[in-house]
Design a protein around this motif. Structure first.
Motif, PDB file in Angstrom:
ATOM      1  N   LEU A 140      -2.432  -4.559   9.161  1.00 53.49           N
ATOM      2  CA  LEU A 140      -2.980  -5.598   8.299  1.00 53.49           C
ATOM      3  C   LEU A 140      -4.086  -6.304   9.065  1.00 53.49           C
ATOM      4  O   LEU A 140      -3.867  -6.768  10.193  1.00 53.49           O
ATOM      5  CB  LEU A 140      -1.903  -6.616   7.906  1.00 53.49           C
ATOM      6  CG  LEU A 140      -2.378  -7.763   7.018  1.00 53.49           C
ATOM      7  CD1 LEU A 140      -2.694  -7.256   5.606  1.00 53.49           C
ATOM      8  CD2 LEU A 140      -1.318  -8.873   6.954  1.00 53.49           C
ATOM      9  N   LEU A 141      -5.266  -6.346   8.463  1.00 49.72           N
ATOM     10  CA  LEU A 141      -6.382  -7.071   9.053  1.00 49.72           C
ATOM     11  C   LEU A 141      -6.616  -8.336   8.236  1.00 49.72           C
ATOM     12  O   LEU A 141      -6.628  -8.298   7.008  1.00 49.72           O
ATOM     13  CB  LEU A 141      -7.657  -6.219   9.040  1.00 49.72           C
ATOM     14  CG  LEU A 141      -7.606  -4.878   9.784  1.00 49.72           C
ATOM     15  CD1 LEU A 141      -8.928  -4.139   9.623  1.00 49.72           C
ATOM     16  CD2 LEU A 141      -7.293  -5.088  11.248  1.00 49.72           C
ATOM     17  N   ILE A 142      -6.790  -9.430   8.945  1.00 45.18           N
ATOM     18  CA  ILE A 142      -7.104 -10.694   8.283  1.00 45.18           C
ATOM     19  C   ILE A 142      -8.482 -11.115   8.771  1.00 45.18           C
ATOM     20  O   ILE A 142      -8.681 -11.417   9.959  1.00 45.18           O
ATOM     21  CB  ILE A 142      -6.079 -11.790   8.630  1.00 45.18           C
ATOM     22  CG1 ILE A 142      -4.657 -11.308   8.328  1.00 45.18           C
ATOM     23  CG2 ILE A 142      -6.395 -13.063   7.832  1.00 45.18           C
ATOM     24  CD1 ILE A 142      -3.581 -12.292   8.752  1.00 45.18           C
TER      25      ILE A 142
ATOM     26  N   THR B  64      -6.901  -6.784   4.494  1.00 45.74           N
ATOM     27  CA  THR B  64      -7.039  -5.340   4.333  1.00 45.74           C
ATOM     28  C   THR B  64      -5.819  -4.668   4.951  1.00 45.74           C
ATOM     29  O   THR B  64      -5.518  -4.894   6.119  1.00 45.74           O
ATOM     30  CB  THR B  64      -8.307  -4.800   5.013  1.00 45.74           C
ATOM     31  OG1 THR B  64      -9.459  -5.403   4.419  1.00 45.74           O
ATOM     32  CG2 THR B  64      -8.400  -3.287   4.847  1.00 45.74           C
ATOM     33  N   ALA B  65      -5.141  -3.875   4.141  1.00 42.89           N
ATOM     34  CA  ALA B  65      -4.036  -3.073   4.660  1.00 42.89           C
ATOM     35  C   ALA B  65      -4.563  -1.667   4.913  1.00 42.89           C
ATOM     36  O   ALA B  65      -5.354  -1.141   4.134  1.00 42.89           O
ATOM     37  CB  ALA B  65      -2.878  -3.046   3.668  1.00 42.89           C
ATOM     38  N   GLN B  66      -4.121  -1.086   6.018  1.00 38.72           N
ATOM     39  CA  GLN B  66      -4.535   0.269   6.366  1.00 38.72           C
ATOM     40  C   GLN B  66      -3.290   1.111   6.594  1.00 38.72           C
ATOM     41  O   GLN B  66      -2.372   0.688   7.284  1.00 38.72           O
ATOM     42  CB  GLN B  66      -5.390   0.248   7.650  1.00 38.72           C
ATOM     43  CG  GLN B  66      -6.663  -0.563   7.522  1.00 38.72           C
ATOM     44  CD  GLN B  66      -7.428  -0.649   8.834  1.00 38.72           C
ATOM     45  OE1 GLN B  66      -6.846  -0.858   9.888  1.00 38.72           O
ATOM     46  NE2 GLN B  66      -8.738  -0.499   8.762  1.00 38.72           N
TER      47      GLN B  66
ATOM     48  N   ILE C  65       0.859  -1.183   0.000  1.00 42.86           N
ATOM     49  CA  ILE C  65       0.000   0.000   0.000  1.00 42.86           C
ATOM     50  C   ILE C  65       0.892   1.229   0.000  1.00 42.86           C
ATOM     51  O   ILE C  65       1.969   1.218   0.627  1.00 42.86           O
ATOM     52  CB  ILE C  65      -0.951  -0.026   1.223  1.00 42.86           C
ATOM     53  CG1 ILE C  65      -1.954   1.134   1.197  1.00 42.86           C
ATOM     54  CG2 ILE C  65      -0.179  -0.042   2.545  1.00 42.86           C
ATOM     55  CD1 ILE C  65      -3.070   0.989   2.243  1.00 42.86           C
ATOM     56  N   TYR C  66       0.499   2.276  -0.692  1.00 44.33           N
ATOM     57  CA  TYR C  66       1.283   3.505  -0.638  1.00 44.33           C
ATOM     58  C   TYR C  66       0.431   4.756  -0.545  1.00 44.33           C
ATOM     59  O   TYR C  66       0.955   5.872  -0.522  1.00 44.33           O
ATOM     60  CB  TYR C  66       2.290   3.616  -1.786  1.00 44.33           C
ATOM     61  CG  TYR C  66       1.783   3.284  -3.150  1.00 44.33           C
ATOM     62  CD1 TYR C  66       1.088   4.214  -3.911  1.00 44.33           C
ATOM     63  CD2 TYR C  66       2.027   2.032  -3.705  1.00 44.33           C
ATOM     64  CE1 TYR C  66       0.651   3.901  -5.175  1.00 44.33           C
ATOM     65  CE2 TYR C  66       1.583   1.712  -4.970  1.00 44.33           C
ATOM     66  CZ  TYR C  66       0.891   2.651  -5.708  1.00 44.33           C
ATOM     67  OH  TYR C  66       0.460   2.333  -6.956  1.00 44.33           O
ATOM     68  N   SER C  67      -0.888   4.587  -0.475  1.00 52.45           N
ATOM     69  CA  SER C  67      -1.750   5.747  -0.270  1.00 52.45           C
ATOM     70  C   SER C  67      -2.467   5.610   1.050  1.00 52.45           C
ATOM     71  O   SER C  67      -2.807   4.506   1.473  1.00 52.45           O
ATOM     72  CB  SER C  67      -2.785   5.849  -1.393  1.00 52.45           C
ATOM     73  OG  SER C  67      -2.151   6.006  -2.644  1.00 52.45           O
ATOM     74  N   ASN C  68      -2.723   6.726   1.699  1.00 55.96           N
ATOM     75  CA  ASN C  68      -3.473   6.698   2.948  1.00 55.96           C
ATOM     76  C   ASN C  68      -4.827   6.042   2.747  1.00 55.96           C
ATOM     77  O   ASN C  68      -5.472   6.202   1.709  1.00 55.96           O
ATOM     78  CB  ASN C  68      -3.689   8.121   3.477  1.00 55.96           C
ATOM     79  CG  ASN C  68      -2.545   8.604   4.324  1.00 55.96           C
ATOM     80  OD1 ASN C  68      -1.900   7.836   5.034  1.00 55.96           O
ATOM     81  ND2 ASN C  68      -2.259   9.885   4.241  1.00 55.96           N
TER      82      ASN C  68
ATOM     83  N   LYS D 200      -6.767  -0.662   1.769  1.00 59.68           N
ATOM     84  CA  LYS D 200      -6.658  -1.415   0.520  1.00 59.68           C
ATOM     85  C   LYS D 200      -7.032  -2.850   0.815  1.00 59.68           C
ATOM     86  O   LYS D 200      -6.458  -3.451   1.719  1.00 59.68           O
ATOM     87  CB  LYS D 200      -5.229  -1.332  -0.030  1.00 59.68           C
ATOM     88  CG  LYS D 200      -5.029  -2.100  -1.326  1.00 59.68           C
ATOM     89  CD  LYS D 200      -3.595  -1.975  -1.809  1.00 59.68           C
ATOM     90  CE  LYS D 200      -3.377  -2.766  -3.090  1.00 59.68           C
ATOM     91  NZ  LYS D 200      -1.966  -2.686  -3.542  1.00 59.68           N
ATOM     92  N   GLU D 201      -8.001  -3.354   0.087  1.00 57.22           N
ATOM     93  CA  GLU D 201      -8.511  -4.683   0.374  1.00 57.22           C
ATOM     94  C   GLU D 201      -8.128  -5.664  -0.727  1.00 57.22           C
ATOM     95  O   GLU D 201      -8.134  -5.323  -1.913  1.00 57.22           O
ATOM     96  CB  GLU D 201     -10.036  -4.613   0.502  1.00 57.22           C
ATOM     97  CG  GLU D 201     -10.691  -5.889   0.978  1.00 57.22           C
ATOM     98  CD  GLU D 201     -12.192  -5.713   1.221  1.00 57.22           C
ATOM     99  OE1 GLU D 201     -12.576  -4.718   1.854  1.00 57.22           O
ATOM    100  OE2 GLU D 201     -12.960  -6.558   0.736  1.00 57.22           O
ATOM    101  N   ASP D 202      -7.807  -6.877  -0.302  1.00 58.59           N
ATOM    102  CA  ASP D 202      -7.511  -7.954  -1.251  1.00 58.59           C
ATOM    103  C   ASP D 202      -7.963  -9.254  -0.622  1.00 58.59           C
ATOM    104  O   ASP D 202      -7.276  -9.814   0.237  1.00 58.59           O
ATOM    105  CB  ASP D 202      -6.014  -7.994  -1.563  1.00 58.59           C
ATOM    106  CG  ASP D 202      -5.677  -9.036  -2.634  1.00 58.59           C
ATOM    107  OD1 ASP D 202      -4.486  -9.158  -2.991  1.00 58.59           O
ATOM    108  OD2 ASP D 202      -6.594  -9.731  -3.118  1.00 58.59           O
ATOM    109  N   GLY D 203      -9.145  -9.695  -1.018  1.00 56.45           N
ATOM    110  CA  GLY D 203      -9.694 -10.915  -0.436  1.00 56.45           C
ATOM    111  C   GLY D 203      -9.960 -10.734   1.050  1.00 56.45           C
ATOM    112  O   GLY D 203     -10.629  -9.787   1.464  1.00 56.45           O
TER     113      GLY D 203
END
Lengths: 116, 112
Positions: B74-76, B62-64, B50-53, B56-59
């Motif tokens: 990172l949320l799983i 989710t990266a925050q 991720i590089y923007s505030n 970002k979700e992928d399956g």
């Protein structure tokens, strides 16, 4: 995509001998490759950064004469551990990055070196 | 102060729960942020970057990113026992070209 291979996956050698580890990017051109070392239950330690066609940049404390790195092409880098000693036994991992915007690194599967 | 800090854990969550992994970094000029998963005895595997505030979700992942707070997480979701691994946070700091600085990793265990 973004597959990186390493060979060998496991090697046992006698003290005083040299070992060469190959790292290949299989489906992209790796402008930069990195070599890491990881001891059990510890984090990755960057050893050196190599750019195709130029000399590697070694991290502080890493002996460049002991750990020879060659990055002769955009898909191949080699690490040679010269005159290996038991304390060099470790998990050696390479990674490669291409021209993607975020410069994400893709890791090879690693080489477990045991020096007896 | 370490450049990239993670709680070493171990972090244990029950199967099906949300696992939350956190990482802070010291360089305000950091530009790109990565999460890797490393199973025992294996090499790291890129999960996402991720590089923007924002989020970002992928399956199930989710990266925050919050650059003002110098924090990335990172949320799983719906954690599975197969998610049990060490999760490495990595940061591409300013002026380092393509080099990444890694945290020491958080060990996650998902209990069946």
């Amino acid at each position: 995509g973004a597959v990186v291979s390493q060979h060998p996956s496991r090697v046992i050698c006698k003290s005083g001998t040299s070992v060469k580890i190959e790292c290949r990017s299989l489906d992209f051109q790796a402008t930069t490759m990195f070599w890491y070392r990881q001891f059990p239950k510890q984090s990755l330690m960057l050893m050196a950064t190599s750019n195709e066609g130029s000399k590697a940049t070694y991290e502080q404390g890493v002996e460049k004469d002991k750990f020879l790195i060659n990055h002769a092409s955009l898909t191949l880098s080699t690490l040679t551990v010269t005159s290996a000693h038991p304390e060099d036994s470790s998990f050696y991992i390479c990674s490669a990055t291409g021209l993607a915007a975020a410069y994400e690194q893709y890791f090879g599967p690693g080489t477990r070196l045991t020096v007896t | 102060q370490k450049e990239v800090e993670q709680n070493s854990g171990p972090l244990s969550v029950p199967e099906g729960a949300i696992a939350s992994l956190n990482c802070t970094y010291s360089d305000r000029g950091s530009q790109s942020f990565f999460w890797y998963r490393q199973y025992s005895g294996k090499s790291p595997e890129l999960i996402m970057f991720i590089y923007s505030n924002g989020d970002k979700e992928d399956g199930r992942f989710t990266a925050q990113l919050n650059k003002a707070s110098q924090y990335v997480s990172l949320l799983i979701r719906d954690s599975q026992p197969s998610d049990s691994a060490t999760y490495l946070c990595a940061v591409r700091v300013s002026g380092s070209a393509r080099q990444l600085t890694f945290g020491s990793g958080t060990q996650l265990t998902v209990l069946p």
